[in-house]
Design a protein around this motif. Sequence first.
Motif, mmCIF file in Angstrom:
data_model
loop_
_atom_site.group_PDB
_atom_site.id
_atom_site.type_symbol
_atom_site.label_atom_id
_atom_site.label_comp_id
_atom_site.label_asym_id
_atom_site.label_seq_id
_atom_site.Cartn_x
_atom_site.Cartn_y
_atom_site.Cartn_z
ATOM 1 N N ARG A 39 0.832 -1.245 -0.127
ATOM 2 C CA ARG A 39 0.094 0.016 -0.052
ATOM 3 C C ARG A 39 0.868 1.306 -0.025
ATOM 4 O O ARG A 39 0.679 2.232 -0.666
ATOM 5 C CB ARG A 39 -1.005 0.105 1.138
ATOM 6 C CG ARG A 39 -1.922 -1.098 1.046
ATOM 7 C CD ARG A 39 -3.091 -0.893 2.072
ATOM 8 N NE ARG A 39 -2.612 -0.510 3.467
ATOM 9 C CZ ARG A 39 -2.686 -1.744 4.307
ATOM 10 N NH1 ARG A 39 -2.824 -2.889 3.842
ATOM 11 N NH2 ARG A 39 -2.048 -1.627 5.479
ATOM 12 N N ALA A 40 2.101 1.244 0.834
ATOM 13 C CA ALA A 40 2.913 2.483 0.853
ATOM 14 C C ALA A 40 3.514 2.569 -0.548
ATOM 15 O O ALA A 40 3.507 3.787 -1.081
ATOM 16 C CB ALA A 40 4.001 2.204 1.933
ATOM 17 N N LEU A 41 3.733 1.566 -1.382
ATOM 18 C CA LEU A 41 4.338 1.687 -2.744
ATOM 19 C C LEU A 41 3.164 2.440 -3.735
ATOM 20 O O LEU A 41 3.440 3.077 -4.608
ATOM 21 C CB LEU A 41 5.017 0.529 -3.174
ATOM 22 C CG LEU A 41 6.296 0.345 -2.323
ATOM 23 C CD1 LEU A 41 6.661 -1.302 -2.551
ATOM 24 C CD2 LEU A 41 7.437 1.102 -2.372
ATOM 25 N N SER A 42 2.067 1.553 -3.616
ATOM 26 C CA SER A 42 1.107 1.945 -4.584
ATOM 27 C C SER A 42 0.661 3.585 -4.209
ATOM 28 O O SER A 42 0.032 3.994 -5.331
ATOM 29 C CB SER A 42 -0.338 0.909 -4.157
ATOM 30 O OG SER A 42 -0.658 1.322 -3.266
ATOM 31 N N ARG A 43 0.769 3.889 -3.128
ATOM 32 C CA ARG A 43 0.226 5.527 -2.854
ATOM 33 C C ARG A 43 1.207 6.580 -3.442
ATOM 34 O O ARG A 43 0.932 7.682 -3.130
ATOM 35 C CB ARG A 43 0.025 5.776 -1.392
ATOM 36 C CG ARG A 43 -1.348 4.965 -1.315
ATOM 37 C CD ARG A 43 -1.852 5.501 0.258
ATOM 38 N NE ARG A 43 -0.992 5.193 1.272
ATOM 39 C CZ ARG A 43 -1.378 4.054 2.337
ATOM 40 N NH1 ARG A 43 -2.250 3.551 2.211
ATOM 41 N NH2 ARG A 43 -0.307 3.820 3.260
ATOM 42 N N LEU A 44 2.482 6.014 -3.930
ATOM 43 C CA LEU A 44 3.454 6.987 -4.373
ATOM 44 C C LEU A 44 3.050 7.936 -5.440
ATOM 45 O O LEU A 44 3.181 9.020 -5.521
ATOM 46 C CB LEU A 44 4.651 6.276 -4.857
ATOM 47 C CG LEU A 44 5.680 5.740 -3.724
ATOM 48 C CD1 LEU A 44 6.973 5.113 -4.149
ATOM 49 C CD2 LEU A 44 6.033 7.053 -2.870
ATOM 50 N N ARG A 45 2.321 7.422 -6.359
ATOM 51 C CA ARG A 45 1.796 8.135 -7.568
ATOM 52 C C ARG A 45 0.830 9.345 -6.999
ATOM 53 O O ARG A 45 0.712 10.293 -7.509
ATOM 54 C CB ARG A 45 1.135 7.118 -8.586
ATOM 55 C CG ARG A 45 -0.423 6.566 -8.021
ATOM 56 C CD ARG A 45 -1.039 6.131 -9.189
ATOM 57 N NE ARG A 45 -0.428 4.891 -9.698
ATOM 58 C CZ ARG A 45 -0.115 4.892 -10.959
ATOM 59 N NH1 ARG A 45 -0.312 5.854 -11.886
ATOM 60 N NH2 ARG A 45 0.802 3.680 -11.458
ATOM 61 N N PRO B 152 5.015 7.066 -10.543
ATOM 62 C CA PRO B 152 3.558 6.196 -10.910
ATOM 63 C C PRO B 152 4.199 4.682 -11.000
ATOM 64 O O PRO B 152 4.386 4.205 -12.212
ATOM 65 C CB PRO B 152 3.204 6.648 -12.073
ATOM 66 C CG PRO B 152 4.367 7.308 -12.899
ATOM 67 C CD PRO B 152 5.297 7.798 -11.902
ATOM 68 N N LEU B 153 4.438 4.192 -9.964
ATOM 69 C CA LEU B 153 4.845 2.628 -9.931
ATOM 70 C C LEU B 153 3.765 1.808 -10.425
ATOM 71 O O LEU B 153 2.458 2.004 -10.071
ATOM 72 C CB LEU B 153 5.304 2.343 -8.364
ATOM 73 C CG LEU B 153 6.348 3.057 -7.810
ATOM 74 C CD1 LEU B 153 6.669 2.297 -6.488
ATOM 75 C CD2 LEU B 153 7.750 2.943 -8.837
ATOM 76 N N PRO C 253 5.025 4.082 7.045
ATOM 77 C CA PRO C 253 4.796 4.023 5.550
ATOM 78 C C PRO C 253 5.215 5.457 5.078
ATOM 79 O O PRO C 253 5.600 5.659 4.085
ATOM 80 C CB PRO C 253 3.267 3.669 5.508
ATOM 81 C CG PRO C 253 3.183 2.975 6.564
ATOM 82 C CD PRO C 253 3.931 3.136 7.943
ATOM 83 N N GLU C 254 4.909 6.492 5.946
ATOM 84 C CA GLU C 254 5.253 8.040 5.718
ATOM 85 C C GLU C 254 6.822 8.183 5.267
ATOM 86 O O GLU C 254 6.939 8.862 4.616
ATOM 87 C CB GLU C 254 4.632 9.021 6.656
ATOM 88 C CG GLU C 254 3.302 9.021 6.851
ATOM 89 C CD GLU C 254 2.616 7.716 7.566
ATOM 90 O OE1 GLU C 254 3.366 7.085 8.397
ATOM 91 O OE2 GLU C 254 1.661 7.511 7.648
ATOM 92 N N ALA D 230 11.144 9.116 1.685
ATOM 93 C CA ALA D 230 12.450 8.814 1.064
ATOM 94 C C ALA D 230 12.275 8.778 -0.570
ATOM 95 O O ALA D 230 13.512 8.996 -1.171
ATOM 96 C CB ALA D 230 12.840 7.533 1.682
ATOM 97 N N LEU D 231 11.110 8.181 -1.206
ATOM 98 C CA LEU D 231 11.049 8.025 -2.470
ATOM 99 C C LEU D 231 10.864 8.975 -3.255
ATOM 100 O O LEU D 231 10.519 9.225 -4.468
ATOM 101 C CB LEU D 231 10.146 6.833 -2.630
ATOM 102 C CG LEU D 231 10.665 5.643 -2.087
ATOM 103 C CD1 LEU D 231 9.744 4.319 -2.568
ATOM 104 C CD2 LEU D 231 12.096 5.152 -2.535
ATOM 105 N N THR D 232 10.280 10.297 -2.305
ATOM 106 C CA THR D 232 9.620 11.169 -3.300
ATOM 107 C C THR D 232 10.464 12.874 -2.841
ATOM 108 O O THR D 232 10.381 13.693 -3.849
ATOM 109 C CB THR D 232 8.090 11.807 -2.811
ATOM 110 O OG1 THR D 232 8.090 11.882 -1.420
ATOM 111 C CG2 THR D 232 7.403 10.678 -3.360
ATOM 112 N N GLU D 233 11.330 12.848 -1.822
ATOM 113 C CA GLU D 233 12.297 14.026 -1.706
ATOM 114 C C GLU D 233 13.175 14.309 -2.630
ATOM 115 O O GLU D 233 13.965 13.151 -3.197
ATOM 116 C CB GLU D 233 12.832 14.123 -0.374
ATOM 117 C CG GLU D 233 11.721 14.153 0.703
ATOM 118 C CD GLU D 233 12.300 14.469 1.887
ATOM 119 O OE1 GLU D 233 13.439 13.868 2.394
ATOM 120 O OE2 GLU D 233 11.740 14.896 3.100
#
Length: 358
Positions: free
Chosen positions: A176-182, A189-190, A212-213, A218-221
């Motif tokens: 869920r944490a990865l799917s919410r990245l988009r 958009p994974l 999860p935050e 870490a993946l968006t900054e």
Amino acid sequence: MAYAHPSPALPSPSHPMANSGYGKRPAGDEDPHADADFAHLLPRDAEVAVFIDHLDTGHAMGHKVLAAEHPRYGQQAMRTSLTRITEAGHLRWIKEHITVEDNTMRWVTRTYWSRTRRSAEWWARFARERHGKDVTRDHLPGLARVEEQPAAAEAPAERPAVPDAPEPEPESAAYRALSRLRTADVRMPLTESDCRSLAPLAEEWLSRGAAPEDITRALTEGLPPTVSNPGGLARRRLESKMPPQKREPRARVTRAIMACATCDQDERTVKIDRGICEDCRRENEANPVSDEDIVKGFEEIAHLGTASAYFLRKKLERSTGGPVPDTFRSVPIEDRVFYHYRDNRDRIANGLPPRRWK
């Protein structure tokens, strides 16, 4: 080897486990299985001992759990057998004072089992040798008292950065944490395939205490204006920014004392003799309950009910010359039967002989 004549009841694979760090704990240095292991015990106690001996390390050892799992004996019978098995030298309750590296402390009561019959001197030496034992993997945080389970002194094994874990289900927290990245950043958009392949790395983050935050941050900054390969970038960041593995604070046994198997008092306040305090031993001797008493008591309880009420009503009607409505009785017939049933049920549960029906 297995027993040639095992107990009619043996633990099921679903026998409850105690909390991590508690439950059945082997005292060690036991002789191999043999028919003579429990020949010195009464038949019922020997059957319970075989049942306990077949439990795995970590299985729950409270008399209520054992009674719920054993098809033949109830709580009081199991409690009485545990007391006798303790006095015979197979079982001890030992309170251990745990001091943790973070300056927290607690008392825990542990159950130690020995298939081989041990003397009181052997158990006293065993308790003394618990002093100073490293129980880092074998304690729970806080100051509350718990029940019991196994010890593991070795240090936590180093976990790989990418664990060889099975593919997680889509509803897992990592997925869920990865799917919410988009949603957090349109540049990441994974795809579903990306989320599945990266989920083990995200699971490792969560196991090390990350939220999860933290993964999202870490993946968006600091992203570049455009991201041509979101999956590859996410993998590199998850690997390079992996948080450090949590280290359990060191914990040691700083004191170990004997506790009563029946009432949980310890040798700081009472004298413990063969695992039982003097008060409990006097009570057991003053109110002996034989297996025959218990069987008769439950047979009488089983007999009570509608039939007993019917015959009692007929007997009273003969003595009064005819039917008497319950409204004219101080206590209705069914209530008298119920009170007798409840009284005997409670007496047997507390180790007292049942009262006969009058």
